[in-house]
Structures are given as structure tokens and as C-alpha cells.
Scaffold this motif. Structure first.
Motif, short mmCIF file in Angstrom:
data_model
loop_
_atom_site.label_atom_id
_atom_site.label_comp_id
_atom_site.label_asym_id
_atom_site.label_seq_id
_atom_site.Cartn_x
_atom_site.Cartn_y
_atom_site.Cartn_z
N VAL A 92 -5.85 3.56 1.74
CA VAL A 92 -7.11 4.29 1.91
C VAL A 92 -8.11 3.24 2.40
O VAL A 92 -8.14 2.90 3.56
CB VAL A 92 -7.55 4.97 0.59
N ASN A 93 -8.93 2.71 1.51
CA ASN A 93 -9.74 1.55 1.89
C ASN A 93 -9.00 0.26 1.53
O ASN A 93 -9.39 -0.83 1.90
CB ASN A 93 -11.11 1.60 1.21
N LYS A 94 -7.90 0.44 0.79
CA LYS A 94 -7.00 -0.64 0.46
C LYS A 94 -5.66 0.00 0.14
O LYS A 94 -5.54 1.23 0.04
CB LYS A 94 -7.51 -1.45 -0.73
N SER A 95 -4.64 -0.82 -0.01
CA SER A 95 -3.34 -0.26 -0.36
C SER A 95 -3.37 0.24 -1.80
O SER A 95 -3.60 -0.53 -2.73
CB SER A 95 -2.25 -1.34 -0.21
N ILE A 96 -3.16 1.55 -1.98
CA ILE A 96 -3.24 2.13 -3.32
C ILE A 96 -1.87 2.48 -3.89
O ILE A 96 -1.73 2.69 -5.09
CB ILE A 96 -4.12 3.40 -3.33
N ALA A 97 -0.88 2.58 -3.01
CA ALA A 97 0.44 3.00 -3.50
C ALA A 97 1.51 2.56 -2.53
O ALA A 97 1.24 2.26 -1.36
CB ALA A 97 0.50 4.51 -3.70
N ARG A 98 2.70 2.53 -3.03
CA ARG A 98 3.88 2.24 -2.22
C ARG A 98 4.88 3.35 -2.46
O ARG A 98 5.08 3.77 -3.61
CB ARG A 98 4.44 0.87 -2.62
N ALA A 99 5.48 3.85 -1.40
CA ALA A 99 6.37 5.01 -1.52
C ALA A 99 7.72 4.73 -0.88
O ALA A 99 7.80 4.11 0.18
CB ALA A 99 5.73 6.23 -0.87
N MET A 100 8.75 5.20 -1.54
CA MET A 100 10.11 5.15 -1.01
C MET A 100 10.64 6.57 -0.94
O MET A 100 10.68 7.28 -1.95
CB MET A 100 11.02 4.29 -1.90
N VAL A 101 11.00 7.00 0.26
CA VAL A 101 11.52 8.34 0.46
C VAL A 101 13.03 8.26 0.62
O VAL A 101 13.54 7.48 1.42
CB VAL A 101 10.90 9.00 1.71
#
Length: 310
Positions: A92-101
Motif C-alpha cells: 500500500v504505502n509500504k509492504s503490508i503482507a506477503r501472499a503465496m497462491v
């Protein structure tokens, strides 16, 4: 020409900006929640093309791309693990999450149904797990670490997502472990000798009565053993929550967060000593399906964890 901004649009922009600033990793994916445990959140999502996938979401510092590498490597080597489709950061304005699909593994966690099985059904599931573990032992690398010689998860660190390695030999790994043990010099020496004995190649023995008067060099034999060692695919967290079944059919092993390539003893030692979230009823099952390791190795594993700084 300068155009005046619509006050309503400005208010909306400020509102959206404020919402985004309050975003956390739990807001990063929406859908049916499949799993939520100690910061691990997995969401079921249906794509525009109608494909059902699983999205694992964590904070950026709590999930590493090498977990995706390991799980995909397992899936492409005949292990019942979900294939990884993509891995990305949500910013968003910084990395808020990491996702693995990844692929959505059908079925339910074994923990939900184990007590509903009769004895024959439990044995059937255990046989399938033994077969998967046997396949995992056939997936090897010549180092301790993760795919492409990347560092692996530090299994002894309970509070931080730190890494260690890669290690070229089991001796290097033992030396790293022993380095975290607060012990007096004599006790450290005893452990160094004990670890050397535990690493000894069982097929190599010193020939004391060689007819030609020559003796095999222990140092040379151990060095050769180090060079030809193969380290096996290890899941590292075989809790029943991470084992999926459909009826009594094993459909997949998920959550490869603690996985790596380790000596053969590691799966058993990690399960017996380092996996503190295991249900008590599950421990006898693990003892039944895993190949045991020497009690001394369990003692050393426990010693390293107990001495590890928190």
C-alpha cells in the motif's frame, strides 16, 4: 489552466488513504477462511476463470519465498504437496503482507476426522503417510538448506523467523548447533566426540588386520563420507493440521514453512523435540510412521533449543 479539485473527491481520497494506512495482512485477501493459527492465515479464493486456489497470507517478515520454492519442489517430485502458482508482496504505502497462491488441496485436515476413524481406517491413512515419507527420502540434495542452496528456517528459534545455512556437510551443521550450546569445555568436547560418533558412516570400519599391513584412514573415510552425503526432503512440521484427507484418502501435505533438506534423523527429531504444537494423541502416530533416531540425537536437539537465545 488550473482546475479546482472537487471537495467531495478530496474527502474520498483522504478516506481511502486513511483506510489503506490501517490495512494489515489480515485485510490483504478475502474469501472463505480455511486456516488461521499463530499468524498463519489461509484463504480459499475462486479466480475469474473459476479455478479454486488457496492463498496463504502473512506479514512480510514472517514468510519467505523459499517456503514457496520448497513446497513447489516437493509437488514436482511426486510428493502430495500443492503446486505454487505465484508469490508476491502486497504494497500500500509500504509492504503490508506477503501472499503465496497455490493449488487448493481438497479435503479436510486430518485433525478434524482422526478420532472418527476406526482402527483399520487409521492404519490405512498411516500406510499412505509412510509411502509419502518414503518418497520424500528419495528427494535429496548434497547440502543442508533449501532449493538452490538457499538458507533454511532456523528450527531452534521459537520467536524469530531467522535462517541458517546452507551447510555443505552434517559436520558443519553439528558445529553450528554446538556453537549455540552454553557448556563447559569438557562437556563441549564430549558432545563433539558424541556427534562425531553419530555421524560415522555405518558402512565404513577400520581394518586392523589388513594382510598387506595397511590400515584404512578414518579421517579419509569420514571426509569421503561427508562429500557423498545426501540430505533428504524434510517437512519439519507434520502436525495433523497440515495433513489433508478426503474420507480416508490422503490428498496432500501443506504448510512447508519449516521444510528443508536435512539428515535423515531430522524429521523424527524435529517432530519429537521442536514441534511444541503437536497434539498429545498425535505423538504415538508419528512414532509409528517415522523412522526413529538415536536417543542421544534427541537429547542434543533438545539441548540446542534449550540453550538458544530468545
Amino acid at each position: 489552466m488550473t482546475m479546482a479539485m472537487d471537495p467531495l473527491a478530496l474527502d474520498m481520497d483522504r478516506s481511502v488513504d486513511q483506510q489503506l494506512r490501517r490495512f494489515s495482512y489480515t485485510d490483504a485477501a478475502h474469501g472463505k477462511e480455511l486456516y488461521s493459527f499463530y499468524g498463519n492465515r489461509v484463504i480459499e479464493h475462486v479466480t475469474a476463470s473459476g479455478t479454486t486456489v488457496a492463498i496463504k497470507v502473512k506479514t512480510p517478515d514472517a514468510m519467505d519465498s523459499t517456503e514457496a520454492d520448497m513446497m513447489h519442489h516437493a509437488a514436482t517430485n511426486n510428493i502430495l504437496a500443492p503446486k505454487v502458482l505465484t508469490f508476491y508482496d502486497i504494497v500500500v504505502n509500504k509492504s503490508i503482507a506477503r501472499a503465496m497462491v497455490s493449488e487448493r488441496v481438497p479435503g479436510v485436515p486430518l485433525s478434524d476426522v482422526w478420532n472418527d476413524y476406526d482402527e483399520d481406517q487409521q492404519e490405512h491413512v498411516k500406510d499412505q503417510l509412510r509411502a509419502q515419507l518414503a518418497r520424500m527420502r528419495q528427494v535429496t540434495q548434497p547440502y543442508i538448506g533449501r532449493v538452490d542452496r538457499q538458507p533454511t528456517r532456523n528450527m531452534f528459534d521459537r520467536t524469530q523467523n531467522s535462517t541458517c545455512g546452507p551447510f555443505a556437510t552434517e559436520k558443519e551443521f553439528d558445529r553450528w548447533c554446538l556453537g549455540h550450546v552454553a557448556a563447559k569445555p569438557l562437556a563441549r568436547l564430549r558432545w563433539r566426540l558424541a556427534l562425531r560418533h553419530m555421524r560415522k558412516d555405518p558402512s565404513t570400519k577400520t581394518n586392523k588386520n589388513n594382510n598387506n599391513g595397511r590400515k584404512n584412514s578414518k579421517a579419509s573415510a569420514n571426509s569421503d563420507f561427508d562429500r557423498r552425503q545426501r540430505f533428504v526432503l524434510t517437512h519439519g512440521d507434520l502436525t495433523p493440521r497440515n495433513i489433508m484427507v478426503d474420507g480416508t484418502t490422503l490428498t496432500g501435505i501443506v504448510d512447508w514453512e519449516r521444510s528443508g533438506f536435512y539428515p535423515e534423523y531430522a524429521e523424527y527429531a524435529f517432530a519429537m523435540v521442536l514441534c511444541h504444537e503437536h497434539e498429545k494423541w498425535w505423538i504415538p502416530v508419528l512414532k509409528d510412521i517415522l523412522d526413529p533416531c538415536p536417543e542421544q540425537r534427541l537429547t542434543f536437539t533438545r539441548l540446542v533449543e534449550d540453550n538458544y537465545p530468545y
